[in-house]
Design a protein around this motif. Sequence first.
Motif, mmCIF file in Angstrom:
data_model
loop_
_atom_site.group_PDB
_atom_site.id
_atom_site.type_symbol
_atom_site.label_atom_id
_atom_site.label_comp_id
_atom_site.label_asym_id
_atom_site.label_seq_id
_atom_site.Cartn_x
_atom_site.Cartn_y
_atom_site.Cartn_z
ATOM 1 N N VAL A 37 -21.125 20.642 -18.398
ATOM 2 C CA VAL A 37 -22.413 20.091 -17.988
ATOM 3 C C VAL A 37 -22.620 20.276 -16.493
ATOM 4 O O VAL A 37 -23.694 20.682 -16.036
ATOM 5 C CB VAL A 37 -22.497 18.594 -18.368
ATOM 6 N N SER A 38 -21.584 19.979 -15.712
ATOM 7 C CA SER A 38 -21.697 20.099 -14.265
ATOM 8 C C SER A 38 -21.970 21.540 -13.842
ATOM 9 O O SER A 38 -22.818 21.800 -12.977
ATOM 10 C CB SER A 38 -20.408 19.596 -13.610
ATOM 11 N N ALA A 39 -21.264 22.491 -14.458
ATOM 12 C CA ALA A 39 -21.509 23.903 -14.129
ATOM 13 C C ALA A 39 -22.923 24.315 -14.506
ATOM 14 O O ALA A 39 -23.609 25.015 -13.747
ATOM 15 C CB ALA A 39 -20.489 24.782 -14.848
ATOM 16 N N ALA A 40 -23.386 23.865 -15.672
ATOM 17 C CA ALA A 40 -24.749 24.201 -16.114
ATOM 18 C C ALA A 40 -25.791 23.587 -15.202
ATOM 19 O O ALA A 40 -26.851 24.181 -14.958
ATOM 20 C CB ALA A 40 -24.942 23.732 -17.558
ATOM 21 N N GLU A 41 -25.528 22.391 -14.689
ATOM 22 C CA GLU A 41 -26.438 21.743 -13.736
ATOM 23 C C GLU A 41 -26.617 22.584 -12.483
ATOM 24 O O GLU A 41 -27.659 22.513 -11.821
ATOM 25 C CB GLU A 41 -25.891 20.373 -13.324
ATOM 26 N N HIS A 42 -25.593 23.362 -12.160
ATOM 27 C CA HIS A 42 -25.638 24.185 -10.957
ATOM 28 C C HIS A 42 -25.918 25.645 -11.314
ATOM 29 O O HIS A 42 -25.407 26.578 -10.690
ATOM 30 C CB HIS A 42 -24.337 24.026 -10.167
ATOM 31 N N ASN A 43 -26.730 25.791 -12.360
ATOM 32 C CA ASN A 43 -27.357 27.073 -12.730
ATOM 33 C C ASN A 43 -26.398 28.120 -13.261
ATOM 34 O O ASN A 43 -26.680 29.326 -13.196
ATOM 35 C CB ASN A 43 -28.122 27.652 -11.521
ATOM 36 N N ALA A 44 -25.276 27.700 -13.805
ATOM 37 C CA ALA A 44 -24.343 28.649 -14.402
ATOM 38 C C ALA A 44 -24.604 28.774 -15.899
ATOM 39 O O ALA A 44 -24.952 27.807 -16.567
ATOM 40 C CB ALA A 44 -22.910 28.206 -14.170
ATOM 41 N N LYS A 45 -24.432 29.986 -16.408
ATOM 42 C CA LYS A 45 -24.421 30.202 -17.860
ATOM 43 C C LYS A 45 -23.010 29.900 -18.341
ATOM 44 O O LYS A 45 -22.048 30.490 -17.861
ATOM 45 C CB LYS A 45 -24.806 31.650 -18.193
ATOM 46 N N VAL A 46 -22.889 28.974 -19.285
ATOM 47 C CA VAL A 46 -21.586 28.413 -19.631
ATOM 48 C C VAL A 46 -21.285 28.559 -21.114
ATOM 49 O O VAL A 46 -22.146 28.326 -21.961
ATOM 50 C CB VAL A 46 -21.518 26.910 -19.258
ATOM 51 N N VAL A 47 -20.031 28.913 -21.401
ATOM 52 C CA VAL A 47 -19.497 28.876 -22.760
ATOM 53 C C VAL A 47 -18.322 27.904 -22.774
ATOM 54 O O VAL A 47 -17.482 27.924 -21.869
ATOM 55 C CB VAL A 47 -19.032 30.268 -23.231
ATOM 56 N N LEU A 48 -18.285 27.057 -23.788
ATOM 57 C CA LEU A 48 -17.175 26.128 -23.978
ATOM 58 C C LEU A 48 -16.452 26.474 -25.270
ATOM 59 O O LEU A 48 -17.071 26.570 -26.328
ATOM 60 C CB LEU A 48 -17.673 24.685 -24.008
ATOM 61 N N LEU A 49 -15.144 26.660 -25.189
ATOM 62 C CA LEU A 49 -14.310 26.985 -26.350
ATOM 63 C C LEU A 49 -13.422 25.795 -26.686
ATOM 64 O O LEU A 49 -12.710 25.281 -25.824
ATOM 65 C CB LEU A 49 -13.437 28.202 -26.052
ATOM 66 N N GLU A 50 -13.474 25.360 -27.932
ATOM 67 C CA GLU A 50 -12.679 24.218 -28.385
ATOM 68 C C GLU A 50 -11.775 24.635 -29.531
ATOM 69 O O GLU A 50 -12.211 25.273 -30.481
ATOM 70 C CB GLU A 50 -13.605 23.076 -28.825
ATOM 71 N N LYS A 51 -10.518 24.283 -29.431
ATOM 72 C CA LYS A 51 -9.511 24.674 -30.412
ATOM 73 C C LYS A 51 -9.770 24.081 -31.797
ATOM 74 O O LYS A 51 -9.606 24.759 -32.814
ATOM 75 C CB LYS A 51 -8.143 24.231 -29.905
ATOM 76 N N SER A 52 -10.160 22.823 -31.846
ATOM 77 C CA SER A 52 -10.309 22.145 -33.138
ATOM 78 C C SER A 52 -11.713 22.327 -33.697
ATOM 79 O O SER A 52 -12.550 23.023 -33.122
ATOM 80 C CB SER A 52 -9.984 20.658 -32.995
#
Length: 472
Positions: free
Chosen positions: A41-56
Amino acid sequence: MFLKKLTLVFCCSLLPLEAFGLTTVDVVVVGGGAAGLAAAVSAAEHNAKVVLLEKSSSLGGNAFFSGGYFNAVNSERQKKAGVVDSKELYIEHMLESGGGKNSPEIVRKLAEESLETMKWLENKGLRFQELVTESFGGRWRRSYLTLEPDGQGFIRVLTTDALRRGVQIQTKAPVKQLLKGEDGRIVGVAYQDEDREEKRIFATKGVILAAGGFSANPELIRKIAPELSDLTNDNLAQNTGEVLLSAEQIGAKLVNMSEIECLPGARKGSTVRGRLHGDSSRFIFLDSDGKRFIREDAKRSEIRDAVLKLPGKMAYLVIDNSGFKSYSLGIQRDSIRGVETGDVFRADSIEEMAEQLKIDPSRLKKTIEEYNKCVDMGIDPLGKSKEKLLHKIETPPFWGTYAPMAIHNTLGGLAITQEGKVLDKDGKPISGLFAAGEITGMTHGSDRLGGNGLTEALTFGRISGKACAELK
């Protein structure tokens, strides 16, 4: 109905990244617990395109099932509650608990930024109770709970905000390798998709590791802390530390790896944990003879070591109904379920409680009478502080539970800077690599203050997300 909807949100499997044509983004976040979601969320707030990978298959990690305590020096709220606190006192408590093994710079950063994190969450719609309380092992009344059970509110608010900001989330996507460029910079990760095919995604700015600790890795625990290897753990099964070890393989520095926190947990052969230890002013610890053996407000590490010296490494815990009713509805619900499984006991008298715990009734009655006198006098021969000698054990029905030690949190991990940059074995930042939460190892030292787990994860998640997004 709310909980049903909540579960559906967190357990849904989102579309594969290929569906969005994503092979390169600004920031890759590894881990979908509190630290990972805060970082995304913080990275996206600062205009980054973000991918989050979750193991489960679901988001939230251990934070979703945690006690939900969040520590911060919030002078306005604390003043209303008659609590005098300061950032310097908070720092002092963390450094004392850490036994010289935590970083003063990281500790100070946490103390200075925790209130900002609390306000950040409130601005996203998270609602905290007005109550100022103290988590078990917290040392001071600077803990806050949300209006939702356990840690669920934190995960709900951050997941909602992440999706609103366009963060692409992929569950069932364990990260297997960090990708290094020719210049040594971390440029992405290799992960497995749901069909166990290897995929790669590249990050133009950086990768943030927030994959949690290794409490559910018995082989690693046996290697670094053999004295704890026969204990149960209260973590999710995916907390096995592969991402941490992958970072070590590319040169990251590990610190405090043998520092492992234990809390009262499930006995062997059971998965039910009697969570009646939240407030040390409400309960007493007992040995198999029905005697108190340690002050209930001792450091978590001291309690761990004392319990491990008992016959069979088994302790017991007793609380009265007034204390029981002071706990959250979630803890009360779980305790009632524990009565059905034989892991929690309910009795209308002290004598009946003693029989259920297989303790001599006269001995238990004498112990409780002596403790109640300590409350009256404000003095405890075991050293429990006057501030914690608040409540007698006198209101039936009485509640008891097994209180063996279980591995709760691994305090060691990656060395980081105040911005969350991961350090190499020479103490220099690894370009393009950040970390936050339990995967790091410089915040708590040898003993974690109760309530600091979520505070650390969310605060350094927020900090590392911003720092990574702003990399040139």
